[in-house]
Design an enzyme around this catalytic site. Structure first.
Site, short mmCIF file in Angstrom:
data_model
loop_
_atom_site.label_atom_id
_atom_site.label_comp_id
_atom_site.label_asym_id
_atom_site.label_seq_id
_atom_site.Cartn_x
_atom_site.Cartn_y
_atom_site.Cartn_z
N ASN A 281 0.86 -1.18 0.00
CA ASN A 281 0.00 0.00 0.00
C ASN A 281 0.90 1.24 0.00
O ASN A 281 1.47 1.59 1.03
CB ASN A 281 -0.91 -0.03 1.24
CG ASN A 281 -1.75 1.21 1.37
OD1 ASN A 281 -1.83 2.02 0.44
ND2 ASN A 281 -2.40 1.37 2.51
N LYS B 131 0.03 4.28 -0.39
CA LYS B 131 -0.63 5.49 0.14
C LYS B 131 -0.37 6.68 -0.80
O LYS B 131 -0.30 6.50 -2.00
CB LYS B 131 -0.16 5.77 1.56
CG LYS B 131 -0.26 4.52 2.44
CD LYS B 131 -0.10 4.80 3.89
CE LYS B 131 -0.25 3.48 4.65
NZ LYS B 131 -0.44 3.66 6.06
N HIS C 27 -10.00 1.56 4.31
CA HIS C 27 -8.75 1.81 5.05
C HIS C 27 -9.02 2.85 6.14
O HIS C 27 -9.76 3.80 5.93
CB HIS C 27 -7.65 2.30 4.10
CG HIS C 27 -6.31 2.25 4.75
ND1 HIS C 27 -5.91 3.19 5.68
CD2 HIS C 27 -5.29 1.37 4.65
CE1 HIS C 27 -4.70 2.88 6.11
NE2 HIS C 27 -4.30 1.77 5.51
N GLU D 298 -7.38 5.23 7.22
CA GLU D 298 -7.05 6.62 6.88
C GLU D 298 -8.21 7.28 6.14
O GLU D 298 -8.38 8.50 6.22
CB GLU D 298 -5.74 6.66 6.07
CG GLU D 298 -4.53 6.47 6.99
CD GLU D 298 -3.32 5.81 6.36
OE1 GLU D 298 -3.29 5.66 5.12
OE2 GLU D 298 -2.41 5.42 7.11
N GLU E 3 -6.26 -4.53 10.38
CA GLU E 3 -5.25 -3.50 10.64
C GLU E 3 -5.65 -2.69 11.87
O GLU E 3 -6.44 -1.75 11.76
CB GLU E 3 -5.14 -2.54 9.45
CG GLU E 3 -4.65 -3.16 8.17
CD GLU E 3 -4.04 -2.12 7.25
OE1 GLU E 3 -2.86 -2.28 6.90
OE2 GLU E 3 -4.71 -1.16 6.89
N GLY F 45 1.80 2.50 11.02
CA GLY F 45 2.85 3.51 10.98
C GLY F 45 3.47 3.84 12.33
O GLY F 45 4.19 4.83 12.45
N SER G 243 2.45 -1.75 10.55
CA SER G 243 3.88 -1.75 10.90
C SER G 243 4.62 -3.04 10.58
O SER G 243 5.59 -3.37 11.26
CB SER G 243 4.06 -1.40 12.38
OG SER G 243 3.70 -0.06 12.61
#
Ligand code: PGA
Length: 249
Positions: free
Chosen positions: A10, A12, A98, A100, A167, A173, A210
């Protein structure tokens, strides 16, 4: 859809034409016999989708988008891209839900519409679920996951085109990852939730958050998962290859 061990990159909102060059080493790796039993999927930003499709044509790599609009074809939706557009470009996958994007206002209802659209366009869906730190601390993780799964997959009958990507939001991250024991426990609970809704159907589930070339030695021991969704570490081909090699060797 493939039954191979998945390594989904991914990217991003990262990457430009220059970074395309760096994936050559990954395409070479994907063509080696030794790596026949894995499937690498690149999910670059929309601006590079076409380039990735062309660049990976003679390899075992597939390409996916990072999101899509719920409208299946075309329409007056400035800034959006439909599942049909993604499919027509030659991509086979799309990430939906996702965290985000959820953080930016995407709801379970939006996600459900997008998943319907993607499946109608014959795309495979990488369906992201996961609890945030507040929810974890308040011990409502399982309820959150159940809600995400039930609402996100409302009126979906078959999950043969869906990859569940667990996730934990607090893990993305941050370098923080559950212990294998905790992760296995959580994966088993998620599988139970899915099984209750989709009886007797095969479940494909991957882990994201991560994943890197350090912790992969531990994470690869988890037999309950079908692969990994990798953000930061996938943008560096050397690190990405390292993760793949360490998993296979
Ligand atoms: P990360 O991202 O590997 O950088 O934590 C994973 C993801 O957001 O899919």
């Amino acid at each position: 859809m493939t039954n191979k061990l998945l390594f989904i990159a991914n990217w991003k909102m990262f990457g430009d034409l220059k970074s395309l060059k760096s994936i050559k080493s990954v395409t070479n790796l994907s063509n080696k016999n030794k790596y026949k039993n894995i499937k690498i999927i690149y999910c670059p930003p929309y601006t590079l989708l076409n380039n990735f499709v062309i660049k990976t044509r003679n390899s075992n790599i597939d390409v996916g988008a990072q999101n899509c609009h719920h409208e299946i074809n075309t329409g007056p939706y400035t800034g959006s891209i439909s599942s049909t557009m993604i499919k027509k470009l030659g991509a086979k996958y799309v990430i939906i839900g996702h965290s985000e994007n959820r953080f930016d206002g995407e709801t379970n209802n939006n996600i459900n519409k997008k998943i319907h659209s993607a499946i109608s366009s014959n795309l495979n869906v990488i369906f992201c679920i996961g609890e945030n730190l507040f929810q974890k601390r308040n011990k409502i993780t399982n309820n959150v996951l159940k809600k995400q799964i039930y609402s996100g997959l409302k009126k979906i009958k078959k999950i043969d085109k869906i990859i569940f990507a667990y996730e934990p939001v607090w893990s993305i991250g941050t370098g923080k990852v559950l212990t294998n024991k905790e992760l296995i426990k959580q994966i088993i609970i998620i599988k139970k939730i899915i099984k209750n809704k989709f009886k007797n159907q095969k479940i494909k589930i991957i882990y994201g958050g991560s994943v890197n070339n350090q912790n992969i030695d531990i994470l690869k021991q988890i037999k309950e998962i079908n692969g990994f969704l990798i953000g930061g570490a996938s943008q560096n081909s050397k690190k990405f290859i390292d993760i793949i090699k360490k998993t296979i060797n």
